[in-house]
Design a protein around this motif. Structure first.
Motif, mmCIF file in Angstrom:
data_model
loop_
_atom_site.group_PDB
_atom_site.id
_atom_site.type_symbol
_atom_site.label_atom_id
_atom_site.label_comp_id
_atom_site.label_asym_id
_atom_site.label_seq_id
_atom_site.Cartn_x
_atom_site.Cartn_y
_atom_site.Cartn_z
ATOM 1 N N GLY A 1 0.822 -1.206 0.000
ATOM 2 C CA GLY A 1 0.000 0.000 0.000
ATOM 3 C C GLY A 1 0.856 1.255 0.000
ATOM 4 N N TYR A 2 1.879 1.271 0.841
ATOM 5 C CA TYR A 2 2.768 2.433 0.896
ATOM 6 C C TYR A 2 3.603 2.529 -0.380
ATOM 7 C CZ TYR A 2 6.234 5.741 2.643
ATOM 8 O OH TYR A 2 7.055 6.832 2.806
ATOM 9 N N ALA A 3 4.058 1.392 -0.903
ATOM 10 C CA ALA A 3 4.801 1.400 -2.162
ATOM 11 C C ALA A 3 3.938 1.931 -3.304
ATOM 12 C CB ALA A 3 5.305 -0.009 -2.481
ATOM 13 N N SER A 4 2.643 1.603 -3.271
ATOM 14 C CA SER A 4 1.739 2.132 -4.296
ATOM 15 C C SER A 4 1.619 3.640 -4.185
ATOM 16 C CB SER A 4 0.362 1.478 -4.156
ATOM 17 O OG SER A 4 0.440 0.079 -4.341
ATOM 18 N N ALA A 5 1.601 4.153 -2.950
ATOM 19 C CA ALA A 5 1.564 5.605 -2.774
ATOM 20 C C ALA A 5 2.816 6.254 -3.347
ATOM 21 C CB ALA A 5 1.411 5.939 -1.288
ATOM 22 N N ILE A 6 3.965 5.619 -3.169
ATOM 23 C CA ILE A 6 5.201 6.156 -3.751
ATOM 24 C C ILE A 6 5.114 6.165 -5.275
ATOM 25 C CG2 ILE A 6 7.689 5.790 -3.982
ATOM 26 C CD1 ILE A 6 7.688 4.593 -1.188
ATOM 27 N N SER A 7 4.565 5.087 -5.849
ATOM 28 C CA SER A 7 4.437 5.029 -7.308
ATOM 29 C C SER A 7 3.493 6.108 -7.814
ATOM 30 C CB SER A 7 3.950 3.647 -7.742
ATOM 31 O OG SER A 7 2.594 3.443 -7.375
ATOM 32 N N VAL A 8 2.406 6.367 -7.082
ATOM 33 C CA VAL A 8 1.482 7.436 -7.472
ATOM 34 C C VAL A 8 2.175 8.787 -7.387
ATOM 35 C CG1 VAL A 8 -0.655 8.620 -6.852
ATOM 36 C CG2 VAL A 8 -0.566 6.123 -6.842
ATOM 37 N N ALA A 9 2.980 8.980 -6.343
ATOM 38 C CA ALA A 9 3.721 10.239 -6.219
ATOM 39 C C ALA A 9 4.702 10.407 -7.380
ATOM 40 C CB ALA A 9 4.463 10.263 -4.883
ATOM 41 N N MET A 10 5.399 9.344 -7.753
ATOM 42 C CA MET A 10 6.311 9.411 -8.904
ATOM 43 C C MET A 10 5.562 9.784 -10.171
ATOM 44 S SD MET A 10 8.802 6.115 -8.439
ATOM 45 C CE MET A 10 9.306 6.282 -10.141
ATOM 46 N N PHE A 11 4.417 9.146 -10.382
ATOM 47 C CA PHE A 11 3.620 9.449 -11.567
ATOM 48 C C PHE A 11 3.153 10.893 -11.552
ATOM 49 C CE2 PHE A 11 -0.595 9.790 -13.518
ATOM 50 C CZ PHE A 11 -0.290 9.452 -14.819
ATOM 51 N N ALA A 12 2.710 11.375 -10.379
ATOM 52 C CA ALA A 12 2.228 12.750 -10.280
ATOM 53 C C ALA A 12 3.349 13.740 -10.566
ATOM 54 C CB ALA A 12 1.630 12.989 -8.894
ATOM 55 N N ILE A 13 4.545 13.493 -10.027
ATOM 56 C CA ILE A 13 5.680 14.393 -10.264
ATOM 57 C C ILE A 13 6.029 14.412 -11.756
ATOM 58 C CG2 ILE A 13 8.141 14.722 -9.832
ATOM 59 C CD1 ILE A 13 7.648 13.576 -7.022
ATOM 60 N N SER A 14 6.082 13.224 -12.360
ATOM 61 C CA SER A 14 6.397 13.142 -13.790
ATOM 62 C C SER A 14 5.333 13.836 -14.632
ATOM 63 C CB SER A 14 6.536 11.679 -14.219
ATOM 64 O OG SER A 14 7.550 11.019 -13.507
ATOM 65 N N LEU A 15 4.061 13.629 -14.267
ATOM 66 C CA LEU A 15 2.974 14.227 -15.044
ATOM 67 C C LEU A 15 2.978 15.744 -14.927
ATOM 68 C CD1 LEU A 15 0.428 13.821 -16.762
ATOM 69 C CD2 LEU A 15 -0.882 13.659 -14.630
ATOM 70 N N VAL A 16 3.153 16.254 -13.714
ATOM 71 C CA VAL A 16 3.170 17.709 -13.521
ATOM 72 C C VAL A 16 4.336 18.326 -14.292
ATOM 73 C CG1 VAL A 16 3.563 19.527 -11.825
ATOM 74 C CG2 VAL A 16 1.966 17.675 -11.323
ATOM 75 N N PHE A 17 5.505 17.692 -14.207
ATOM 76 C CA PHE A 17 6.651 18.222 -14.957
ATOM 77 C C PHE A 17 6.386 18.183 -16.458
ATOM 78 C CE2 PHE A 17 10.431 17.137 -17.451
ATOM 79 C CZ PHE A 17 11.130 18.327 -17.320
ATOM 80 N N ALA A 18 5.838 17.054 -16.948
ATOM 81 C CA ALA A 18 5.598 16.922 -18.388
ATOM 82 C C ALA A 18 4.603 17.963 -18.885
ATOM 83 C CB ALA A 18 5.101 15.513 -18.703
ATOM 84 N N LEU A 19 3.517 18.178 -18.135
ATOM 85 C CA LEU A 19 2.514 19.159 -18.556
ATOM 86 C C LEU A 19 3.081 20.582 -18.508
ATOM 87 C CD1 LEU A 19 -0.682 17.726 -16.840
ATOM 88 C CD2 LEU A 19 -0.015 17.545 -19.243
ATOM 89 N N ALA A 20 3.809 20.886 -17.427
ATOM 90 C CA ALA A 20 4.395 22.227 -17.317
ATOM 91 C C ALA A 20 5.439 22.452 -18.402
ATOM 92 C CB ALA A 20 5.013 22.411 -15.932
ATOM 93 N N TYR A 21 6.252 21.439 -18.667
ATOM 94 C CA TYR A 21 7.295 21.563 -19.692
ATOM 95 C C TYR A 21 6.664 21.744 -21.063
ATOM 96 C CZ TYR A 21 11.941 20.782 -21.692
ATOM 97 O OH TYR A 21 13.141 20.930 -22.336
ATOM 98 N N GLN A 22 5.603 20.989 -21.330
ATOM 99 C CA GLN A 22 4.923 21.129 -22.614
ATOM 100 C C GLN A 22 4.273 22.500 -22.745
ATOM 101 O OE1 GLN A 22 2.174 17.964 -23.583
ATOM 102 N NE2 GLN A 22 0.908 19.313 -24.812
ATOM 103 N N ARG A 23 3.730 22.981 -21.640
ATOM 104 C CA ARG A 23 3.012 24.270 -21.674
ATOM 105 C C ARG A 23 3.962 25.439 -21.848
ATOM 106 N NH1 ARG A 23 1.283 28.480 -22.151
ATOM 107 N NH2 ARG A 23 -0.577 29.486 -21.306
#
Length: 332
Positions: free
Chosen positions: A291-313
């Protein structure tokens, strides 16, 4: 003799057209439908695989992140957002964020400029440049596991090739623990990363350099521009789209770095070389806190997604607008 008028009962596409034109219209409609069905038929297998292998695991990881779950059976112990709250109290995860930032800065400040300098050098007419390109690109072809094992042997304490070479030239005190010392492990790890990935970025830059028209450089040369002026005012602006893509790939790769670290250090010593992906693996497959490892994976995905969207924008916007304009112009 009286003639009887019978109305034309045809309906649908081409009803108001003479028979040959109506047949041609129906033929075009059938071809469009066939093309559409063909496109859908080619896309469905890929979409099914993407859904089963990517989307479903992502959704299940998000679901599991709200549970205290050991990985066996179905998650049942619902704890809400406690796993995400725990992230900000976990010194290991906070250290992962800091180490990720360090790797990103080192990559942008050292690895990419080094790859660009090599690409500019190998874009010149020098003897054997094809061999040099192959040699510099070769490390990228090796798998991360092979690279990790190779450098674990090279930087083995007191018995590795690095210590032997330094001892042979009288620099015994420079060598040491390498991966085993908290003060040197990140620098050593970055050297391995740089050796592994600089060839990929070098080839990207070479491809971009070769797409620059030679006439522009020759015109700048005729105008009296020196090598640095030609690079600064001609090459660099035209290479900017390639540089932006290279930076994006470098940052995303640093955020998701796992296999190279796992093989060389497994995150040690004492978490000093852990990344978010290594911490996730440790909690999920070593400590059975899925469960905690899944939270880490979600955090990684969120960081990558936010960076990708901001970089694209804010960074890739001009490139994307140019591509859209070109496509629209080509279709008109």
């Amino acid at each position: 003799m009286t003639s009887t008028y019978l109305p034309d009962k045809r309906s649908g596409p081409g009803a108001d057209l003479p028979p040959p034109a109506a047949g041609a219209a129906r033929g075009r409609a059938r071809r469009r439908a066939l093309h559409w069905l063909t496109a859908v038929g080619f896309q469905v297998p890929a979409l099914v695989l993407f859904g089963v292998l990517v989307l479903l695991p992502m959704l299940f990881a998000l679901y599991a992140s709200f549970f205290r779950w050991g990985g066996f059976g179905m998650p049942e112990d619902y704890i809400g957002g406690d796993n995400f709250t725990r992230l900000f109290d976990d010194p290991v995860f906070l250290g992962d964020l800091w180490r990720c930032l360090v790797l990103v800065v080192l990559s942008l400040a050292l690895q990419l400029p080094f790859a660009l300098a090599l690409a500019v050098a190998l874009n010149q007419r020098i003897r054997g440049r094809a061999v040099y390109r192959m040699l510099f690109f070769a490390p990228y072809i090796l798998s991360e596991a092979i690279t990790g094992v190779l450098f674990a042997m090279i930087f083995a304490p007191d018995d590795g090739l690095a210590d032997h070479v330094l001892g042979a030239i009288g620099l015994d005190g420079v060598g040491g623990q390498w991966f085993a010392d908290p003060s040197t492990v990140m620098a050593t790890l970055f050297l391995v990363m740089m050796w592994k990935y600089f060839g990929f970025h070098m080839m990207l830059y070479l491809a971009g350099l070769q797409s620059i028209p030679a006439e522009l450089t020759e015109a700048a040369l005729l105008d009296g521009a020196g090598p640095w002026q030609r690079f600064r005012h001609v090459t660099l602006p035209l290479l900017a789209p390639t540089l932006r893509i290279s930076v994006f790939l470098s940052v995303i790769g640093s955020i998701q770095l796992f296999d190279l670290v796992w093989v060389t250090t497994a995150g040690g010593p004492d978490h000093h070389s852990e990344t978010m992906a290594v911490t996730m693996f440790q909690y999920g497959f070593k400590r059975y806190q899925v469960g905690y490892a899944s939270a880490i994976s979600v955090a990684m995905f969120a960081i990558s997604l936010v960076f990708a969207l901001a970089y694209q924008r804010f960074v890739l916007r001009r490139d994307l607008e140019g591509a859209t304009t070109t496509l629209r112009g080509g279709g008109s």
